[in-house]
Scaffold this active site. Structure first.
Site, PDB file in Angstrom:
ATOM      1  N   HIS A 125     -51.712  -7.302   2.537  1.00  0.00           N
ATOM      2  CA  HIS A 125     -50.644  -8.308   2.384  1.00  0.00           C
ATOM      3  C   HIS A 125     -50.510  -8.428   0.611  1.00  0.00           C
ATOM      4  CE1 HIS A 125     -47.899 -11.506   2.184  1.00  0.00           C
ATOM      5  NE2 HIS A 125     -47.166 -10.949   3.313  1.00  0.00           N
ATOM      6  N   ASP A 201     -58.665 -12.758   5.522  1.00  0.00           N
ATOM      7  CA  ASP A 201     -57.228 -13.175   5.955  1.00  0.00           C
ATOM      8  C   ASP A 201     -57.026 -12.813   7.006  1.00  0.00           C
ATOM      9  OD1 ASP A 201     -54.406 -13.418   5.954  1.00  0.00           O
ATOM     10  OD2 ASP A 201     -54.025 -11.964   4.469  1.00  0.00           O
ATOM     11  N   GLN A 204     -53.047 -12.836  10.830  1.00  0.00           N
ATOM     12  CA  GLN A 204     -52.343 -12.244  12.115  1.00  0.00           C
ATOM     13  C   GLN A 204     -53.453 -12.361  13.176  1.00  0.00           C
ATOM     14  OE1 GLN A 204     -49.386 -11.123  12.334  1.00  0.00           O
ATOM     15  NE2 GLN A 204     -48.632 -11.096  10.227  1.00  0.00           N
ATOM     16  N   LYS A 227     -47.071 -18.723  11.681  1.00  0.00           N
ATOM     17  CA  LYS A 227     -47.289 -17.591  12.622  1.00  0.00           C
ATOM     18  C   LYS A 227     -48.142 -17.946  13.893  1.00  0.00           C
ATOM     19  CE  LYS A 227     -47.806 -14.263   8.758  1.00  0.00           C
ATOM     20  NZ  LYS A 227     -46.595 -13.761   8.605  1.00  0.00           N
ATOM     21  N   CYS A 365     -44.212  -6.762   2.806  1.00  0.00           N
ATOM     22  CA  CYS A 365     -45.005  -7.220   1.784  1.00  0.00           C
ATOM     23  C   CYS A 365     -46.500  -6.400   1.749  1.00  0.00           C
ATOM     24  CB  CYS A 365     -45.465  -8.680   1.958  1.00  0.00           C
ATOM     25  SG  CYS A 365     -43.986  -9.936   1.782  1.00  0.00           S
TER      26      CYS A 365
HETATM   27  C1  LIG Z   1     -51.856 -10.659   7.019  1.00  0.00           C
HETATM   28  C2  LIG Z   1     -51.034 -11.495   5.990  1.00  0.00           C
HETATM   29  N1  LIG Z   1     -51.524 -12.097   4.966  1.00  0.00           N
HETATM   30  C3  LIG Z   1     -50.645 -13.062   4.345  1.00  0.00           C
HETATM   31  C4  LIG Z   1     -49.490 -13.398   4.683  1.00  0.00           C
HETATM   32  C5  LIG Z   1     -48.781 -14.307   3.862  1.00  0.00           C
HETATM   33  O1  LIG Z   1     -48.432 -15.644   4.507  1.00  0.00           O
HETATM   34  P1  LIG Z   1     -47.488 -16.762   3.987  1.00  0.00           P
HETATM   35  O2  LIG Z   1     -46.366 -16.209   3.706  1.00  0.00           O
HETATM   36  O3  LIG Z   1     -47.264 -17.667   5.384  1.00  0.00           O
HETATM   37  O4  LIG Z   1     -48.557 -17.383   2.903  1.00  0.00           O
HETATM   38  C6  LIG Z   1     -48.853 -12.773   5.843  1.00  0.00           C
HETATM   39  C7  LIG Z   1     -47.486 -12.993   6.335  1.00  0.00           C
HETATM   40  O5  LIG Z   1     -46.847 -12.272   6.516  1.00  0.00           O
HETATM   41  C8  LIG Z   1     -49.689 -11.895   6.363  1.00  0.00           C
HETATM   42  O6  LIG Z   1     -49.262 -11.150   7.526  1.00  0.00           O
END
Ligand SMILES: Cc1ncc(COP(=O)(O)O)c(C=O)c1O
Length: 407
Positions: A125, A201, A204, A227, A365
């Protein structure tokens, strides 16, 4: 309390799921983007604001003490939820993005120098790409993917070098659904050089089953509250206590200090040193209610239900000709990305919206991933603990309609 197998019960906990959109019953298949909220979370936040709201860590009066105690209790809940060694390892942030930026700005700037290398993967992401690019002179190496959307592990092994300082990797891809072998990745990195740090990270993965920082063996783990059926505005950075205490503060201000004078300031130990200013008190308390909710349903039950729903989703989509799938790992969660060969994804999604079906379309993203795949974006259907066969049927009939109209 009934379990996940009683889907009617589960859905009843989410008021929005009985709403209509465009005159149709809502089929919400965008949980990977943000999950809907159970009544327990809505009630808890409302109760706090209407009956004992006050700022925390500051007041000697009763409500401030109560609010502080609730806030700190949630820290304990998070620690327990991810099997942390200590509550001091849990830092509340605004979201995953802020948690990674915190590590990049604090640990990164203190420990990385020009020519040092960070390994990420092609499925990251933007939140796990851009913060590292903001550090001058650091080289970012990208682990490529296999055809089925899994990580090329051999390529990863070959990328480890004397300059590797950090491996920062997504546990579950939000665009492909692939589950990465993070425990194996940590073992490999640490065996190569025990000083290499690993950040996971878990944005998910935290949603779809248990995340255990001890088992994974990483140094940092991050996730976002919205999430996990919690509110927006709260996320978590987990880090090993000693590492956090060795890191310089990320932002300065109230509540993160021990002593301030015009000549200089001393800082609290972690986690306090990373929580400058009034935090997202109500949201943290909402996250606590979300964790309670998920635990009551049972993470194994959630994972089993979502697996059934993923199978049902794939059976449903198989009825539509001309869909190209991205991310076909054997090891994946309920996230399905596809591109229709017969129309532009955005046009299809607009028709789905008219049918009451909420899915996400675009690059998710993950622009570099889309470039690697040679596409602009995909349609992504994603499953949550409340997803049911009706949601899938609505998607399939919406796609049939779109195909009739557009091809
Ligand atoms: C794998 C992953 N990393 C990071 C993020 C970023 O999350 P946030 O926008 O809540 O900071 C997301 C959100 O879609 C994600 O799916």
């Amino acid at each position: 309390m009934a379990g996940i197998t009683d889907i009617g019960y589960c859905r009843e906990n989410f008021p929005i799921l009985s709403e209509e959109t465009n005159g149709q019953k809502l089929a919400y298949l965008d949980t990977a983007s943000s999950a809907q909220k159970p009544q327990a979370v809505i009630d808890k936040m409302s109760e706090m604001m209407s009956s004992y709201y006050a700022n925390i860590h500051r007041g000697l009066y009763h409500f401030s003490q109560m609010a502080t105690q609730e806030y700190e209790t949630v820290r304990g809940k998070v620690a327990d939820f991810i099997k942390a060694y200590s509550v001091n390892e849990v830092v509340f942030t605004r979201n995953t993005t802020e948690a990674i930026n915190l590590v990049a700005s604090s640990w990164g700037k203190a420990n990385l120098k020009s020519g040092d290398e960070i390994i990420i993967s092609a499925m990251e992401h933007h939140a796990n790409i851009v913060p590292w690019q903001l550090i001058d002179g650091v080289k970012i190496k990208v682990v490529p993917l296999m055809k089925d959307g899994t990580l090329d592990f051999e390529a990863f092994e070959n990328m480890l070098s004397d300059r590797t300082k950090l491996v920062s990797i997504v546990h579950v891809s939000n665009a492909l659904g692939t589950i990465n072998p993070v425990t194996k990745i940590v073992k490999k990195a640490k065996a190569f050089n025990g000083d290499i740090m690993v950040l996971v990270d878990a944005s998910q993965s935290i949603v779809h089953g248990g995340v255990d920082v001890r088992e994974i063996g990483c140094d940092f783990l991050v996730f976002t509250g919205h999430k996990l059926y919690g509110p927006t505005g709260v996320g978590v950075l987990w880090g090993r206590e000693q590492i956090l205490n060795d890191m310089p503060p990320y932002q300065g201000g109230g509540d993160m200090i021990e002593n301030v004078s015009f000549e200089g300031t001393t800082f609290k130990k972690a986690p306090g040193r990373f929580e400058a200013g009034t935090p997202a008190i109500v949201e943290v308390i909402g996250l606590g209610a979300a964790i309670d909710f998920v635990r009551t349903i049972g993470q194994d039950n959630i994972a089993a239900h979502e697996k059934n729903m993923l199978d049902a989703l794939m059976r449903g989509l198989a009825k539509i000709d001309g869909l190209k799938y991205y991310g076909q790992s054997q090891d994946k969660v309920g996230i399905v990305s596809f591109v229709p060969e017969w129309a532009h994804p955005s046009d299809v999604t607009m028709i789905l919206d008219k049918c009451g079906v909420a899915v996400r379309t675009g690059h998710h993203c993950c622009m570099p991933l889309m470039k690697t795949l040679g596409i602009d974006g995909t349609i992504r259907a994603s499953i949550g603990l409340y997803s049911n066969q009706n949601d899938i049927d609505s998607l399939v009939s919406g796609l049939k309609k779109a195909k009739e109209l557009l091809s």
